[in-house]
Write a protein that holds these residues in place. Structure first.
Motif, PDB file in Angstrom:
ATOM      1  N   GLY A  60      -5.832  -9.259  -6.761  1.00  0.00           N
ATOM      2  CA  GLY A  60      -4.732  -9.741  -5.929  1.00  0.00           C
ATOM      3  C   GLY A  60      -3.784  -8.643  -5.486  1.00  0.00           C
ATOM      4  O   GLY A  60      -2.889  -8.889  -4.654  1.00  0.00           O
ATOM      5  N   LEU A  61      -3.965  -7.407  -5.989  1.00  0.00           N
ATOM      6  CA  LEU A  61      -3.082  -6.311  -5.589  1.00  0.00           C
ATOM      7  C   LEU A  61      -3.173  -6.028  -4.088  1.00  0.00           C
ATOM      8  O   LEU A  61      -2.200  -5.590  -3.470  1.00  0.00           O
ATOM      9  CB  LEU A  61      -3.429  -5.049  -6.380  1.00  0.00           C
ATOM     10  N   ALA A  62      -4.332  -6.268  -3.508  1.00  0.00           N
ATOM     11  CA  ALA A  62      -4.495  -6.018  -2.068  1.00  0.00           C
ATOM     12  C   ALA A  62      -3.524  -6.876  -1.256  1.00  0.00           C
ATOM     13  O   ALA A  62      -2.967  -6.415  -0.244  1.00  0.00           O
ATOM     14  CB  ALA A  62      -5.936  -6.297  -1.653  1.00  0.00           C
ATOM     15  N   ASP A  63      -3.307  -8.122  -1.666  1.00  0.00           N
ATOM     16  CA  ASP A  63      -2.363  -8.987  -0.951  1.00  0.00           C
ATOM     17  C   ASP A  63      -0.928  -8.498  -1.139  1.00  0.00           C
ATOM     18  O   ASP A  63      -0.128  -8.526  -0.198  1.00  0.00           O
ATOM     19  CB  ASP A  63      -2.500 -10.426  -1.446  1.00  0.00           C
ATOM     20  N   ASP A  69       3.395  -3.537   2.706  1.00  0.00           N
ATOM     21  CA  ASP A  69       2.983  -2.442   3.592  1.00  0.00           C
ATOM     22  C   ASP A  69       2.817  -1.134   2.821  1.00  0.00           C
ATOM     23  O   ASP A  69       3.397  -0.096   3.150  1.00  0.00           O
ATOM     24  CB  ASP A  69       4.011  -2.255   4.715  1.00  0.00           C
ATOM     25  N   LEU A  70       2.006  -1.189   1.775  1.00  0.00           N
ATOM     26  CA  LEU A  70       1.717  -0.011   0.970  1.00  0.00           C
ATOM     27  C   LEU A  70       0.238   0.328   1.062  1.00  0.00           C
ATOM     28  O   LEU A  70      -0.608  -0.573   1.102  1.00  0.00           O
ATOM     29  CB  LEU A  70       2.077  -0.263  -0.500  1.00  0.00           C
ATOM     30  N   PRO A  71      -0.117   1.606   1.067  1.00  0.00           N
ATOM     31  CA  PRO A  71      -1.538   1.979   1.043  1.00  0.00           C
ATOM     32  C   PRO A  71      -2.133   1.724  -0.322  1.00  0.00           C
ATOM     33  O   PRO A  71      -1.437   1.778  -1.344  1.00  0.00           O
ATOM     34  CB  PRO A  71      -1.510   3.472   1.369  1.00  0.00           C
ATOM     35  N   SER A  72      -3.410   1.443  -0.364  1.00  0.00           N
ATOM     36  CA  SER A  72      -4.109   1.200  -1.627  1.00  0.00           C
ATOM     37  C   SER A  72      -4.635   2.531  -2.137  1.00  0.00           C
ATOM     38  O   SER A  72      -5.693   2.997  -1.717  1.00  0.00           O
ATOM     39  CB  SER A  72      -5.250   0.201  -1.418  1.00  0.00           C
ATOM     40  N   ALA A  77      -3.523   0.684 -12.354  1.00  0.00           N
ATOM     41  CA  ALA A  77      -2.223   1.007 -12.953  1.00  0.00           C
ATOM     42  C   ALA A  77      -1.320   1.721 -11.951  1.00  0.00           C
ATOM     43  O   ALA A  77      -0.120   1.403 -11.829  1.00  0.00           O
ATOM     44  CB  ALA A  77      -2.422   1.871 -14.199  1.00  0.00           C
ATOM     45  N   GLU A  78      -1.865   2.708 -11.218  1.00  0.00           N
ATOM     46  CA  GLU A  78      -1.065   3.441 -10.234  1.00  0.00           C
ATOM     47  C   GLU A  78      -0.615   2.525  -9.101  1.00  0.00           C
ATOM     48  O   GLU A  78       0.523   2.647  -8.618  1.00  0.00           O
ATOM     49  CB  GLU A  78      -1.869   4.601  -9.660  1.00  0.00           C
ATOM     50  N   ARG A  79      -1.474   1.614  -8.681  1.00  0.00           N
ATOM     51  CA  ARG A  79      -1.109   0.697  -7.595  1.00  0.00           C
ATOM     52  C   ARG A  79       0.001  -0.252  -8.048  1.00  0.00           C
ATOM     53  O   ARG A  79       0.925  -0.566  -7.273  1.00  0.00           O
ATOM     54  CB  ARG A  79      -2.335  -0.089  -7.148  1.00  0.00           C
ATOM     55  N   ARG A  80      -0.043  -0.709  -9.290  1.00  0.00           N
ATOM     56  CA  ARG A  80       1.031  -1.568  -9.809  1.00  0.00           C
ATOM     57  C   ARG A  80       2.359  -0.830  -9.825  1.00  0.00           C
ATOM     58  O   ARG A  80       3.401  -1.378  -9.445  1.00  0.00           O
ATOM     59  CB  ARG A  80       0.672  -2.049 -11.217  1.00  0.00           C
TER      60      ARG A  80
END
Length: 211
Positions: A60-63, A69-72, A77-80
């Motif tokens: 669900g991080l992609a949503d 408006d953040l790049p994946s 852990a880094e994305r959170r």
């Protein structure tokens, strides 16, 4: 966070029925199939519930990234961390906080902020040039509006740094004898040759270890 909902263990519907019913093989097979489906639904519901919280979200991080408006970039852990920082963007932007934002994008952790390189300007020194578009997008979002910045490629070395180079050019020309054979080379071999070489030494002064 606790996502156990109604159950804290694997589903087995037979535990709610008289034990002697499990002696019938057909009846037990049916109940085991029901238990498996019930357990799959239980785990699916828990997995969906986790996606509503950045701290536990996975697929669900992609949503979340689309909404904010953040790049994946990086692992889960880094994305959170990047999402939580943007959600809490009202906090004061300090050098340490901006450095943490940069580290969340540049996963090699070799990018460093240098303050006040000029009035209203800070610099980001990077030894490994990676994720530049993502880095600029995040820094542009977090930095104070009155500041600007530059990104510099830096080499961090211990000891001496030697830089050298040379340029050489060789052009071979073949000269054929004249038609009337005025040039006589019967008595020996005639060689024509030439070479051009350029050598330049550059010295870089200063005591800093980074250039």
């Amino acid at each position: 966070m606790i996502f156990e909902l109604l159950r804290t263990h694997k589903v087995d519907v037979l535990r709610y029925l008289p034990k002697f019913l499990a002696n019938d093989g057909t009846f037990k097979d049916v109940q085991d199939a029901l238990s498996t489906e019930h357990e799959n639904l239980r785990l699916t519901i828990i997995d969906i519930a986790r996606q509503f919280f950045v701290e536990t979200a996975t697929w669900g991080l992609a949503d979340w990234e689309r909404i904010y408006d953040l790049p994946s970039v990086g692992g889960v852990a880094e994305r959170r961390v990047a999402l939580l920082r943007k959600i809490r963007a009202r906090d004061t932007v300090t050098k340490s906080r901006m450095q943490a934002v940069i580290d969340s994008i540049v996963w090699t952790h070799d990018a460093t902020i240098v303050e006040n390189v000029a009035p209203g300007v800070f610099r980001i020194d990077m030894e490994t040039i990676i994720a530049l578009e993502e880095l600029r997008a995040v820094v542009d979002f977090y930095k104070p509006a009155h500041l600007t910045y530059v990104i510099a490629h830096s080499f961090f070395v211990k000891g001496d740094l030697y830089v050298g180079g040379s340029v050489s050019e060789l052009d071979i020309e073949t000269i054929n004898p004249a038609v009337d054979e005025d040039i006589n080379i019967d008595t020996g071999t005639l060689y024509f040759g030439g070479a051009i070489s350029v050598f330049e030494i550059s010295y870089i002064g200063g005591n800093n270890e980074s250039i």
